[in-house]
Each structure stands twice: as structure tokens, then as C-alpha cells.
Enzyme design. Structure first.
Site, PDB file in Angstrom:
ATOM      1  N   HIS A 126      99.777  -7.013  -0.222  1.00  0.00           N
ATOM      2  CA  HIS A 126     101.013  -7.524   0.427  1.00  0.00           C
ATOM      3  C   HIS A 126     102.228  -7.681  -0.274  1.00  0.00           C
ATOM      4  CE1 HIS A 126     100.077 -11.232  -1.209  1.00  0.00           C
ATOM      5  NE2 HIS A 126      99.054 -11.102   0.060  1.00  0.00           N
TER       6      HIS A 126
HETATM    7  P1  TYD Z   1      95.794 -13.538   1.536  1.00  0.00           P
HETATM    8  O1  TYD Z   1      97.350 -14.057   1.511  1.00  0.00           O
HETATM    9  O2  TYD Z   1      95.197 -12.776   2.898  1.00  0.00           O
HETATM   10  O3  TYD Z   1      95.247 -14.156  -0.110  1.00  0.00           O
HETATM   11  P2  TYD Z   1      95.899 -12.846  -0.426  1.00  0.00           P
HETATM   12  O4  TYD Z   1      96.976 -12.444  -0.471  1.00  0.00           O
HETATM   13  O5  TYD Z   1      94.684 -14.077  -2.017  1.00  0.00           O
HETATM   14  O6  TYD Z   1      94.680 -11.527  -0.988  1.00  0.00           O
HETATM   15  O7  TYD Z   1      95.052 -14.786   2.922  1.00  0.00           O
HETATM   16  C1  TYD Z   1      94.139 -15.756   2.350  1.00  0.00           C
HETATM   17  C2  TYD Z   1      93.923 -16.882   3.612  1.00  0.00           C
HETATM   18  O8  TYD Z   1      94.062 -17.570   3.256  1.00  0.00           O
HETATM   19  C3  TYD Z   1      94.345 -16.004   5.097  1.00  0.00           C
HETATM   20  O9  TYD Z   1      94.161 -15.800   5.875  1.00  0.00           O
HETATM   21  C4  TYD Z   1      96.533 -16.963   5.289  1.00  0.00           C
HETATM   22  C5  TYD Z   1      95.702 -17.652   4.421  1.00  0.00           C
HETATM   23  N1  TYD Z   1      96.717 -18.762   3.577  1.00  0.00           N
HETATM   24  C6  TYD Z   1      97.269 -19.688   4.171  1.00  0.00           C
HETATM   25  O10 TYD Z   1      96.643 -20.402   5.459  1.00  0.00           O
HETATM   26  N2  TYD Z   1      98.163 -20.513   3.430  1.00  0.00           N
HETATM   27  C7  TYD Z   1      98.675 -20.246   2.438  1.00  0.00           C
HETATM   28  O11 TYD Z   1      99.638 -19.923   1.750  1.00  0.00           O
HETATM   29  C8  TYD Z   1      97.676 -18.289   2.265  1.00  0.00           C
HETATM   30  C9  TYD Z   1      98.641 -17.960   0.709  1.00  0.00           C
HETATM   31  C10 TYD Z   1      96.579 -18.017   2.429  1.00  0.00           C
END
Ligand code: TYD
Length: 147
Positions: free
Chosen positions: A53
Site C-alpha cells: 500500500h
Molecule cells: P495492514 O495495513 O493490512 O497491515 P500491513 O501494512 O502490515 O500489511 O493492517 C492490518 C489490519 O490492522 C487492518 O485491518 C488495519 C488494522 N490497522 C489498524 O487498525 N491500525 C493501524 O495503525 C494499522 C497499521 C493497521
């Protein structure tokens, strides 16, 4: 400047003595933003790719406080860089509007992420085609290409 050139390693000072090591990370001093959010990632298998992302508002500094992982950063214009994180005193700064992928996690990897913004899902771009389209549009606007 390309978003790839704006991503860079940061070496933090280590306050070590015979009792062990201590690394300090202060917002707006050791990292170039006020820290609004801290999260960490662990228990990801080596074949997992996380991230995938870009963020319109958030800047990040990522630090493998234990173990190692790799961070691939893409600018959406065909350029990319890979940062290998394997020391608790080394971080990588990731600017806004940079596509990032975290992968090659060691079993003991604990990846600490410092962010400049509170969590807001609406500032995440999770589709690579949408990201490149947004980058190209911004690039054209900046260079006057859409006039
Ligand atoms: P995600 O952005 O997919 O993680 P990564 O970038 O490591 O692949 O986030 C995983 C889950 O956690 C998603 O449901 C969103 C939640 N999340 C939060 O609630 N707060 C945050 O600060 C982050 C980074 C993720």
C-alpha cells in the site's frame, strides 16, 4: 526528487554500556516527523508479503528491533529500491506516496513502525494500479503536462 531518492536509512545513536544497549528515537529529532502512532509486526512467515500500500498523508520509519526483513519501495513511475533491515539501531524512512512491501521476515522478526499520522484507512491506497494512476496525475499536474 523521486520518492525512491527520498527513502533512506537512518542510523540511531546507541547508548551502550556493560549493562546492554539502549536506542532512543525521538520525534522531530531522530526521525523527521512528530510520532503519532506506533505499531509492530511479528510472527509473519518468510513467504508473506505485507504492506502493499501507499499512504497519502503518513510518513513512516521502520526498524527491525529484532530479526530481519526487507522493504521494497516503489515510486509508481517504474523505479524501486530494496532496504534490508537487520539491526535494532537502523531504520528506514518512507515518505508519503511511496508503495511499500515488507517481506523475507525472519522467524524472530519484530518490525517496529513509527508513523506521522493517526490511523486513517481513507489515506491508504491499497490498489497498485490506482496508486500509479494517482502518481502520474500528480506528476502531470506538477510538470504542467495536463494543461
Ligand atoms: P495492514 O495495513 O493490512 O497491515 P500491513 O501494512 O502490515 O500489511 O493492517 C492490518 C489490519 O490492522 C487492518 O485491518 C488495519 C488494522 N490497522 C489498524 O487498525 N491500525 C493501524 O495503525 C494499522 C497499521 C493497521
Amino acid at each position: 526528487m523521486s520518492k525512491i531518492d527520498s527513502a533512506y536509512f537512518i542510523e540511531f545513536a546507541e547508548h551502550g554500556d556493560e549493562r546492554g544497549n539502549l536506542v532512543v528515537v525521538e520525534g522531530e529529532r531522530d526521525v523527521p516527523f512528530a510520532i503519532q502512532r506506533v505499531f509492530y509486526i511479528y510472527g509473519s512467515d518468510p513467504d508473506i508479503v505485507r504492506g502493499q500500500h501507499a499512504n497519502r498523508k503518513s510518513q513512516f520509519v521502520l526498524i527491525n528491533v529484532a530479526g530481519q526483513s526487507k522493504i521494497r519501495v516503489k515510486d509508481g513511475l517504474g523505479n524501486e529500491a530494496v532496504f534490508c533491515l537487520n539491526r535494532p539501531r537502523t531504520g528506514v524512512y518512507i515518505p508519503t506516496m511511496a508503495w511499500k512491501e515488507m517481506y523475507d521476515f525472519s522467524p524472530d522478526s519484530v518490525l517496529l513502525c513509527l508513523a506521522s499520522e493517526h490511523y486513517d484507512e481513507s489515506e491508504y491506497i491499497r490498489d497498485f494500479a490506482a496508486f500509479t494512476a494517482e502518481v502520474r496525475t500528480a506528476n502531470q499536474a506538477a510538470t504542467g503536462g495536463n494543461r
